[in-house]
Enzyme design. Structure first.
Site, mmCIF file in Angstrom:
data_model
loop_
_atom_site.group_PDB
_atom_site.id
_atom_site.type_symbol
_atom_site.label_atom_id
_atom_site.label_comp_id
_atom_site.label_asym_id
_atom_site.label_seq_id
_atom_site.Cartn_x
_atom_site.Cartn_y
_atom_site.Cartn_z
ATOM 1 N N GLU A 128 -27.563 -2.996 -8.327
ATOM 2 C CA GLU A 128 -27.491 -3.562 -9.677
ATOM 3 C C GLU A 128 -26.292 -4.493 -9.778
ATOM 4 O O GLU A 128 -25.354 -4.393 -8.983
ATOM 5 C CB GLU A 128 -27.446 -2.472 -10.755
ATOM 6 C CG GLU A 128 -26.429 -1.388 -10.526
ATOM 7 C CD GLU A 128 -26.519 -0.254 -11.554
ATOM 8 O OE1 GLU A 128 -25.472 0.112 -12.115
ATOM 9 O OE2 GLU A 128 -27.624 0.250 -11.803
ATOM 10 N N LYS A 130 -22.811 -6.203 -10.694
ATOM 11 C CA LYS A 130 -21.491 -5.672 -11.058
ATOM 12 C C LYS A 130 -20.897 -6.624 -12.087
ATOM 13 O O LYS A 130 -20.436 -7.716 -11.750
ATOM 14 C CB LYS A 130 -20.605 -5.571 -9.817
ATOM 15 C CG LYS A 130 -19.237 -4.973 -10.103
ATOM 16 C CD LYS A 130 -18.571 -4.597 -8.806
ATOM 17 C CE LYS A 130 -17.129 -4.177 -8.907
ATOM 18 N NZ LYS A 130 -16.407 -4.326 -10.118
ATOM 19 N N ASP A 132 -18.388 -8.176 -14.735
ATOM 20 C CA ASP A 132 -16.934 -8.254 -14.739
ATOM 21 C C ASP A 132 -16.411 -8.077 -16.159
ATOM 22 O O ASP A 132 -16.316 -9.029 -16.931
ATOM 23 C CB ASP A 132 -16.520 -9.623 -14.180
ATOM 24 C CG ASP A 132 -15.103 -9.596 -13.677
ATOM 25 O OD1 ASP A 132 -14.511 -8.498 -13.650
ATOM 26 O OD2 ASP A 132 -14.594 -10.662 -13.308
ATOM 27 N N TYR A 240 -23.814 2.089 -16.989
ATOM 28 C CA TYR A 240 -24.116 2.168 -15.549
ATOM 29 C C TYR A 240 -23.988 3.585 -14.990
ATOM 30 O O TYR A 240 -24.257 3.814 -13.823
ATOM 31 C CB TYR A 240 -23.251 1.199 -14.736
ATOM 32 C CG TYR A 240 -21.757 1.399 -14.878
ATOM 33 C CD1 TYR A 240 -21.144 2.578 -14.471
ATOM 34 C CD2 TYR A 240 -20.960 0.390 -15.423
ATOM 35 C CE1 TYR A 240 -19.791 2.763 -14.604
ATOM 36 C CE2 TYR A 240 -19.600 0.572 -15.561
ATOM 37 C CZ TYR A 240 -19.021 1.764 -15.150
ATOM 38 O OH TYR A 240 -17.683 1.950 -15.287
ATOM 39 N N CYS A 431 18.250 -8.587 8.631
ATOM 40 C CA CYS A 431 17.684 -8.297 7.314
ATOM 41 C C CYS A 431 18.318 -9.232 6.288
ATOM 42 O O CYS A 431 19.549 -9.284 6.181
ATOM 43 C CB CYS A 431 17.954 -6.848 6.948
ATOM 44 S SG CYS A 431 17.541 -6.494 5.237
ATOM 45 N N CYS A 434 20.555 -6.891 3.698
ATOM 46 C CA CYS A 434 21.791 -6.178 4.035
ATOM 47 C C CYS A 434 22.460 -6.703 5.296
ATOM 48 O O CYS A 434 23.556 -6.271 5.644
ATOM 49 C CB CYS A 434 21.520 -4.689 4.182
ATOM 50 S SG CYS A 434 20.570 -4.289 5.653
ATOM 51 N N CYS A 449 14.083 -3.828 9.254
ATOM 52 C CA CYS A 449 15.527 -3.753 9.064
ATOM 53 C C CYS A 449 15.983 -2.381 9.547
ATOM 54 O O CYS A 449 15.356 -1.367 9.231
ATOM 55 C CB CYS A 449 15.817 -3.927 7.577
ATOM 56 S SG CYS A 449 17.400 -3.274 7.080
ATOM 57 N N CYS A 455 20.705 -0.229 3.424
ATOM 58 C CA CYS A 455 20.096 -1.473 2.943
ATOM 59 C C CYS A 455 19.664 -1.289 1.484
ATOM 60 O O CYS A 455 18.815 -0.441 1.192
ATOM 61 C CB CYS A 455 18.891 -1.820 3.802
ATOM 62 S SG CYS A 455 17.956 -3.215 3.168
#
Ligand code: IVH
Length: 702
Positions: A128, A130, A132, A240, A431, A434, A449, A455
């Site tokens: 069926e 769908k 929105d 539905y 990273c 840090c 990292c 960090c």
């Protein structure tokens, strides 16, 4: 990365204000979408309001910078949290997605495998459209519409009865005399395309902001505080499915079947007065189903409402109940989504995001572009190899794609538009947050990292995960507060959150905080001093331990004490504790290794010990606790004749049993199929009840 600057609005330069308004428009629209359309908000109402307030404040200082897409005038977005909350009697689930014919074929094979169908037996499916829109649940008692709710998070929605009453398609009284005592009908509230265009035309004329698509228009219209506004919006409702249905048998309440098949149930619903999603197609053959899908794809534009795919459901309702559900979606249905929508945009820069476990993810920051009604300004580039493979560079023109709920992706670079001086992206070896080394394990796609909790990005995100919606769920304690509190050393570990009450005065003295907001935050924290075991395990943020595994662990160990004790014992792989852990169906070697690693780490032990001083972790209580097998450990062996092993396990788990892969002194039941092997011998040495398949079924029936 752009974001909220901490600067006071009065001190912002025009350029800063402009940049921040762009970011805010996009960020607020993203959160509106998560909240209204995906029912998956990531911000607390407080944090969200803060974004809107900041936007309004900047606009009042810089009225000439007000954007056409300003969120300050978007409708429907100002009523968050305004409707009473409603617990759904049965969860409102979502659907798994298929994006290709192969996904559909796999779905059908999964069904046959789960049900253990013989070769040549096919599964009849109902396809069926769908639609929105947004889902709603309508409750009828003795045939009268008494309560209507939005989906919310699937467990708890909002009471929008008064607004639903204005929808003509929704019968206020069922059109039949033979009605169950309780009937919950589920379906999609939506707006027809014509009505959507008409509404936007009127809004343009009266200088009101327009809705970006019919779904947003429907969501905004249903969540109006004044139901006369909803009434003027011509919303529609397709049924539905259903939730709870009960009939009376004397004094007893019994389940009430709507039929033997979905097709029969659909005609019952239609006889009750509901409008159903049409056209449907009933077929057993994947090719036939795909041809229905292709037809819908080609006729999509001429249909009166917006679709985002097609749904396939098992027609036999007894098979649907055997298939049951996973945590978020039923096994008996799948949504076949329409192909992704694409657009062209420009990569303004490539930034690096550091995740909770230190993963460095490259992100393309794009010039905002609308794809399928949603403004997209960021797309993930997944990992280091992916950026290099696609060779995406700052300044590139790219094709961006967005499909369903997935994060926008970059499909390809439009090379002929590449600037002469463009330079390949250099992936950082450190990273960016840090400065610790960022390394890649051999065979790993992800660079991480190595800073751990040193960090800030990792530390903050672990805290955010801890208090997030599926963890401690502390209202009013969002991303921004966590960041600020972490930087100001108010909250560095999870236990610090529960010690904030001693910082009452420090908090009240903070910029933007007053006694009311502090009181609200502290009482939200107090409300979470007691937490379920499964939420607690999830909140710890152990890699590979998502909600499903957290629940399995909670069910298996029952209490925090038994769980942590067993994890420590499980370090020895020869121990029974280790064997018990990996015998939990769903917890593999890798998850086990992550769990054990987590509990062995001294820092984590410290965090747990500190938390134990502050909070109370409730023992696991299962919804299936009334069943005779709840809490029992069951092992299946040999091949079963009336169901597959997967089905037997799923059924036992739904009833609260723990399913193990091997027999131990903890085993309560061994269920024997044909050709049972060594497990039987072993079970005889312990005090294990041995049942054949028929006896097992009788036990469950009792
Ligand atoms: S069946 C147990 N059928 O799609 C889940 N859903 O992406 C039952 N939807 O939450 C869903 N049309 O809001 C079903 N014909 C249809 C549908 C449909 C639209 C929505 C529904 C659901 C969402 C999942």
């Amino acid at each position: 990365m752009i974001g909220l600057t901490k600067k006071e609005v009065a001190l912002l330069s025009e350029a800063e204000a402009r940049t921040e308004l762009i970011w805010l428009a996009d960020e607020i629209s993203r959160h509106d979408d998560l909240y209204y359309n995906r029912s998956a908000p990531v911000l607390s109402d407080g944090d969200y309001d803060m974004l809107r307030r900041r936007n309004a404040l900047i606009e009042s200082q810089f009225p000439h910078l007000k954007r056409i897409d300003t969120p300050s005038q978007r409708v429907g977005a100002s009523v968050r949290g305004a409707f009473p909350k409603i617990q759904h009697s049965q969860p409102m689930l979502s659907l798994d997605n298929a994006f290709s014919s192969k996904d559909v074929t796999d779905f059908v094979s999964r069904l046959s495998r789960f049900l253990g169908l013989l070769e040549g037996t096919s599964v009849e499916l109902v396809a069926e459209p769908k639609v929105d829109g947004l889902s709603a649940s309508l409750r009828y008692e003795n045939g009268i519409f008494v309560l209507g709710a939005t989906r919310g998070d699937g467990t708890e929605g909002e009471d929008v009865t008064t607004n639903l009453l204005t929808i003509e398609d929704i019968p206020k009284k069922l059109h039949s005399l033979d009605v169950p005592k309780v009937l919950e009908v589920r379906g999609e509230v939506h707006m027809k395309k014509d009505d959507f265009h008409h509404l936007n035309k009127i809004r343009t004329r009266s200088d009101e902001p327009v809705f970006s698509n019919p779904r947003n228009a429907a969501a905004g219209s249903l969540r109006q505080l004044d139901s006369s506004i909803t009434a003027g919006r011509r919303l529609h409702f397709f049924a539905y499915g259903w939730g709870e249905i009960l009939q009376m048998d004397g004094e007893r309440q019994l389940e009430y079947p709507l039929g033997e098949t979905l097709i029969e149930a659909r005609s019952r619903l239609s006889a009750f007065g509901f409008v159903l999603n049409d056209p449907v197609c009933v077929a057993s053959d994947v090719a036939e189903i795909i041809s229905y899908y292709d037809d819908i794809v080609s006729n999509r534009a001429s249909l009166p409402f917006d679709l985002d795919g097609v749904v396939y459901k098992v027609n036999r309702l007894d098979w649907q109940s055997r298939l049951g559900s996973m945590s978020r979606s039923p096994r008996w249905a799948i949504a076949h989504k329409f192909p992704a929508e694409r657009a062209i945009s420009l990569v303004e820069q490539i930034t690096i995001q550091v995740g909770r476990m230190g993963a460095l993810t490259p992100v393309a920051e794009l010039s905002p572009v609308t794809i399928g009604g949603v403004v997209v300004s960021r797309a993930t580039l997944h990992n280091e190899d992916e950026v290099h493979r696609k060779d995406v560079r700052a300044g590139d023109t790219v094709v961006v794609q967005r499909a369903g709920d997935v994060i926008p992706q970059i499909v390809e670079v439009v090379l002929k538009k590449r600037k002469k001086n463009s330079q390949p992206f250099v992936f950082p070896q450190k990273c960016p947050v840090c400065g610790s080394a960022a390394t890649r394990g051999s065979g790993e796609a992800v660079r991480r990292c190595t800073g751990g909790l040193v960090c800030p990005a990792q530390a903050i995100q672990r805290l955010r995960h801890f208090i997030g919606r599926d963890g401690f769920d502390i209202e009013g304690f969002g991303k921004k507060q966590v960041e600020e509190f972490w930087h100001d050393r108010l909250v560095r570990t999870p236990a610090d959150i529960f010690r904030l009450k001693d910082q009452n005065k420090t908090l009240e003295a903070r910029d933007g905080w007053g006694d009311v907001s502090v009181r609200n935050l502290l009482s939200a924290i107090e409300a979470r001093r007691s937490i379920s075991l499964e939420r607690f395990i999830y909140a710890l943020g152990i890699p590979q331990i998502g909600q499903t595994n957290a629940r399995l662990l909670a069910r298996n160990y029952g209490s925090l004490k038994s769980f942590t004790g067993s994890m420590l014992e499980a370090e020895d792989v020869a121990s029974t504790a280790y064997q018990n852990l990996i015998s939990i169906d769903g917890v593999g070697d890798q998850a086990a290794a992550r769990l054990i690693g987590f509990f062995l780490e001294p820092h984590n032990q410290e965090v747990l010990a500190e938390l134990a001083e502050e909070i109370d972790v409730e023992n696991f209580i299962d919804a299936g606790r009334k069943s005779v097998v709840a809490g029992k450990v069951v092992v299946f062996t040999g091949s079963l004749s009336t169901m597959t092993r997967a089905e037997a396990k799923a059924q036992a788990q739904t009833l609260g049993a723990k399913v193990a892969g091997s027999v131990s002194n903890k085993t309560d039941y061994l269920v024997l199929g044909a050709e049972a092997g060594s497990k039987l011998e072993k079970a005889r040495t312990f005090d294990v009840k041995i049942l054949n398949e028929k006896e097992w079924r009788e036990l469950l029936g009792s």
